[in-house]
Write an enzyme that holds these catalytic residues in place. Structure first.
Site, PDB file in Angstrom:
ATOM      1  N   GLU A   1      50.779  36.331 -20.551  1.00 56.82           N
ATOM      2  CA  GLU A   1      51.388  37.609 -20.937  1.00 56.82           C
ATOM      3  C   GLU A   1      50.322  38.535 -21.502  1.00 56.82           C
ATOM      4  OE1 GLU A   1      54.709  37.240 -23.644  1.00 56.82           O
ATOM      5  OE2 GLU A   1      55.088  39.398 -23.586  1.00 56.82           O
TER       6      GLU A   1
ATOM      7  N   ASN B   1      58.116  39.610 -23.302  1.00 55.70           N
ATOM      8  CA  ASN B   1      58.667  40.855 -23.842  1.00 55.70           C
ATOM      9  C   ASN B   1      57.856  42.073 -23.415  1.00 55.70           C
ATOM     10  OD1 ASN B   1      60.511  39.187 -25.082  1.00 55.70           O
ATOM     11  ND2 ASN B   1      59.526  39.239 -27.079  1.00 55.70           N
TER      12      ASN B   1
ATOM     13  N   ASN C   1      62.966  39.818 -18.078  1.00 57.08           N
ATOM     14  CA  ASN C   1      62.675  38.782 -19.067  1.00 57.08           C
ATOM     15  C   ASN C   1      63.674  38.852 -20.219  1.00 57.08           C
ATOM     16  OD1 ASN C   1      60.747  36.815 -20.464  1.00 57.08           O
ATOM     17  ND2 ASN C   1      60.845  38.473 -21.962  1.00 57.08           N
ATOM     18  N   GLU C   2      64.281  37.740 -20.549  1.00 52.34           N
ATOM     19  CA  GLU C   2      65.139  37.594 -21.748  1.00 52.34           C
ATOM     20  C   GLU C   2      66.015  38.827 -21.990  1.00 52.34           C
ATOM     21  OE1 GLU C   2      62.721  36.314 -25.111  1.00 52.34           O
ATOM     22  OE2 GLU C   2      62.507  34.316 -24.266  1.00 52.34           O
TER      23      GLU C   2
ATOM     24  N   TYR D   1      61.543  27.046 -27.270  1.00 52.27           N
ATOM     25  CA  TYR D   1      60.362  26.758 -28.082  1.00 52.27           C
ATOM     26  C   TYR D   1      60.728  25.710 -29.124  1.00 52.27           C
ATOM     27  CZ  TYR D   1      58.115  30.670 -25.783  1.00 52.27           C
ATOM     28  OH  TYR D   1      57.560  31.489 -24.825  1.00 52.27           O
TER      29      TYR D   1
ATOM     30  N   GLU E   1      59.570  29.418 -19.711  1.00 54.63           N
ATOM     31  CA  GLU E   1      58.837  29.473 -20.995  1.00 54.63           C
ATOM     32  C   GLU E   1      59.179  28.204 -21.750  1.00 54.63           C
ATOM     33  OE1 GLU E   1      58.886  33.040 -23.421  1.00 54.63           O
ATOM     34  OE2 GLU E   1      58.924  34.306 -21.621  1.00 54.63           O
TER      35      GLU E   1
ATOM     36  N   GLN F   1      51.955  29.676 -23.646  1.00 54.63           N
ATOM     37  CA  GLN F   1      51.261  30.412 -22.615  1.00 54.63           C
ATOM     38  C   GLN F   1      49.970  29.646 -22.302  1.00 54.63           C
ATOM     39  OE1 GLN F   1      51.118  34.663 -23.427  1.00 54.63           O
ATOM     40  NE2 GLN F   1      53.209  34.678 -24.195  1.00 54.63           N
TER      41      GLN F   1
HETATM   42  O1  AHR Z   1      55.905  33.748 -25.242  1.00 55.14           O
HETATM   43  C1  AHR Z   1      56.116  34.635 -26.297  1.00 55.14           C
HETATM   44  C2  AHR Z   1      57.427  35.410 -26.178  1.00 55.14           C
HETATM   45  O2  AHR Z   1      58.501  34.533 -26.362  1.00 55.14           O
HETATM   46  C3  AHR Z   1      57.706  36.034 -24.822  1.00 55.14           C
HETATM   47  O3  AHR Z   1      57.122  37.288 -24.696  1.00 55.14           O
HETATM   48  C4  AHR Z   1      59.197  36.146 -24.808  1.00 55.14           C
HETATM   49  O4  AHR Z   1      59.729  36.099 -23.516  1.00 55.14           O
HETATM   50  C5  AHR Z   1      59.652  35.002 -25.677  1.00 55.14           C
HETATM   51  O5  AHR Z   1      60.599  35.400 -26.600  1.00 55.14           O
END
Ligand code: AHR
Length: 502
Positions: free
Chosen positions: A30, A75, A175-176, A247, A295, A352
């Site tokens: 990103e 994002n 995205n999201e 995450y 992700e 990432q």
């Molecule tokens: O990977 C960091 C951020 O986490 C990304 O930009 C977003 O898609 C997620 O919330």
């Protein structure tokens, strides 16, 4: 422990879950913090090549062998004008990136990304902006990347020095978009319709493209899993994959529970897999949609306000998570889940790849491989062919979050072409070495060709620029196989990967 005899793993090459999609070993880059600038692209570094790409980083990424790379966000994507990032560099505008409150110089854009992908031998996976972007902007970018010459955007690519189309096959539609933090956040009906129309235009440009729909941003979202059902009902026949993000955290410093997180990963996949089946039936469709975990990573130590705001600077230090041994063991079992769920999960992108929640950290003149680098590298190298349904008998231990869990977390692959079998084992115990028997039921294996281990006594042990080899993959003595059986001792807090010649 409730059992004293050896733990056992039973392997049978007939018990196939699915062919392993190579795209399970993909990454995500990103425009955020120092992932692109100072990570991948750093003309000021002594390691830069003629295009500004870091040669040391390229070499480390090649070893991870990511099969595809998601880009440019995240994002960031939802406020990105892709046309800012093409053409002569001295004419590209400098912008405020609102997502990360940073300064975006646009010195790296679509063409530089394609060059980067070529250098590391990975397939680009492009995102189209569904926040501030229109469906027309999305279609224009597809034309820029994949169009034959003779029309406006394809000719712009040619003018910028790239005569041949890039033929980008994988595309993410936003995205999201369910996240209130997302620029241009939409409700599911708005998103479902916009995504469907974007998909239609993209496919009219290039019918070979495979599309990823935005799932809800994670299982803790209030929108989950209803967003997933509704978005899929709008778009079922227009898309090929449905995205999931997660995450992992250990805020409570409860390592026993943290090391059992595969239970959570599996239930996330199982729920969405149920949604996929429901929508397929509801839409009376013959078409299949698979999951794209685009992700995934451990991320909680660098997640405060200061970690995500760039204070309007270029390449700020954002979310530079430092990874320890227990994180590497969570990553190892996460990838076990990828294999165990390979019938429905076809893409997974590590979020990432450099500096930003990443296996690789850089300074201008040095590079560091973090603990999580090693299990990722071993899976990417050894897991191919079919995923096997493995029977595991292991002692149990108790966790606060998941109750009783087995001490071992295991997956396995079998490649009939190369006649190899790989076995990946996490020992979750913080204190106990575990004697293990592996028994092959339908084949008589010849030998363990190679054996690697990531292990240690301190779950919080980390690598640093001064001490880079605290948590690494070491080659261990390959255990002997006799009469279809081998026995070995698994140290506590360990990840073991075995490559077996059949
Ligand atoms: O990977 C960091 C951020 O986490 C990304 O930009 C977003 O898609 C997620 O919330």
């Amino acid at each position: 422990m409730s059992q004293s005899s050896n733990a056992r793993i039973y392997i049978d090459t007939n018990r196939v879950i699915s062919e392993i999609s190579p795209l399970l070993f993909s990454g995500f880059a990103e425009h955020m913090g120092r992932c692109i600038y100072e990570g991948i692209y750093d003309p000021a570094s002594p390691h830069a090549d003629q295009n500004g790409l870091r040669k040391d980083v390229l070499a480390a990424l090649k070893e991870l062998n990511f099969r595809s790379m998601r880009y440019p966000g995240g994002n960031f994507l939802s406020g990105y004008f892709w046309e800012d990032g093409i053409g002569p560099k001295d004419q590209r505008p400098v912008r405020r990136d609102l997502a990360w409150q940073s300064i975006e110089t646009n010195q790296f854009g679509t063409d530089e990304f394609m060059n980067f992908c070529e250098e590391i031998g990975t397939a680009p996976m492009m995102g189209v902006n569904m926040g501030t972007g229109t469906i027309q902007d999305a279609a224009n970018l597809v034309e820029y990347c994949n169009g034959a010459t003779g029309t406006k955007y394809a000719d712009m690519r040619v003018q910028n020095g790239h005569a041949d189309p890039y033929n980008v096959k994988y595309w993410c539609i936003g995205n999201e978009m369910d996240g209130p933090w997302q620029i241009g956040h939409l409700d599911v009906v708005e998103y479902g319709k916009k995504a469907r129309e974007a998909a239609k235009m993209i496919r009219l440009h290039d019918n070979d493209i495979e599309l990823v729909l935005c799932g809800s941003s994670g299982p803790t979202m209030a929108t989950y899993p209803e967003w997933d059902r509704v978005a899929l009902e709008f778009c079922w026949d227009n898309v090929d994959y449905h995205s999931m993000h997660y995450y992992a955290t250990n805020w409570e410093d409860d390592t026993d529970s943290f090391l059992a997180l595969s239970a959570e990963f599996e239930s996330f996949v199982d729920t969405l897999s149920g949604v996929l089946r429901y929508v397929k039936a509801q839409n009376r469709s013959k078409h299949d949609v698979y999951l794209s975990w685009d992700e995934w990573n451990v991320w909680y130590k660098a997640r405060l306000e200061d970690d995500v705001k760039g204070l309007w600077t270029e390449a700020p230090h954002l979310i530079e998570e430092v990874y320890n041994l227990e994180d590497a063991l969570v990553v190892g079992q996460w990838m076990n889940v990828f294999l165990r769920k390979s019938d429905v999960l076809k893409i997974a992108c590590l979020a990432q790849i450099v500096n930003v929640i990443a296996p690789i950290l850089t300074t201008t003149d040095a590079m560091l491989k973090q603990s999580i680098y090693y299990p990722i590298m071993l899976f990417s190298k050894l897991a191919h062919g079919n995923a096997l349904d493995v029977k595991v008998n292991a002692p149990m231990y108790n966790t606060k979050l998941f109750g009783d869990m087995p001490l071992l977390d295991v997956s396995s692959s079998h490649d009939a072409e190369t006649n190899t079998n790989a076995i990946f084992i996490v020992n979750r115990s913080q204190t106990e070495s575990l004697p293990l028997d592996i028994l092959w039921q339908d084949v008589a294996p010849k030998s363990v060709k190679s054996a690697y281990q990531v292990a240690g006594t301190d779950p919080k042990a980390v690598n640093s620029f001064d001490n880079p080899n605290v948590v690494t993959a070491v080659v261990i003595n390959a255990p002997d196989i006799r009469d279809g059986k081998t026995t070995m001792m698994l140290p506590p807090l360990s990840f073991t990967a075995l490559e077996v010649a059949l």
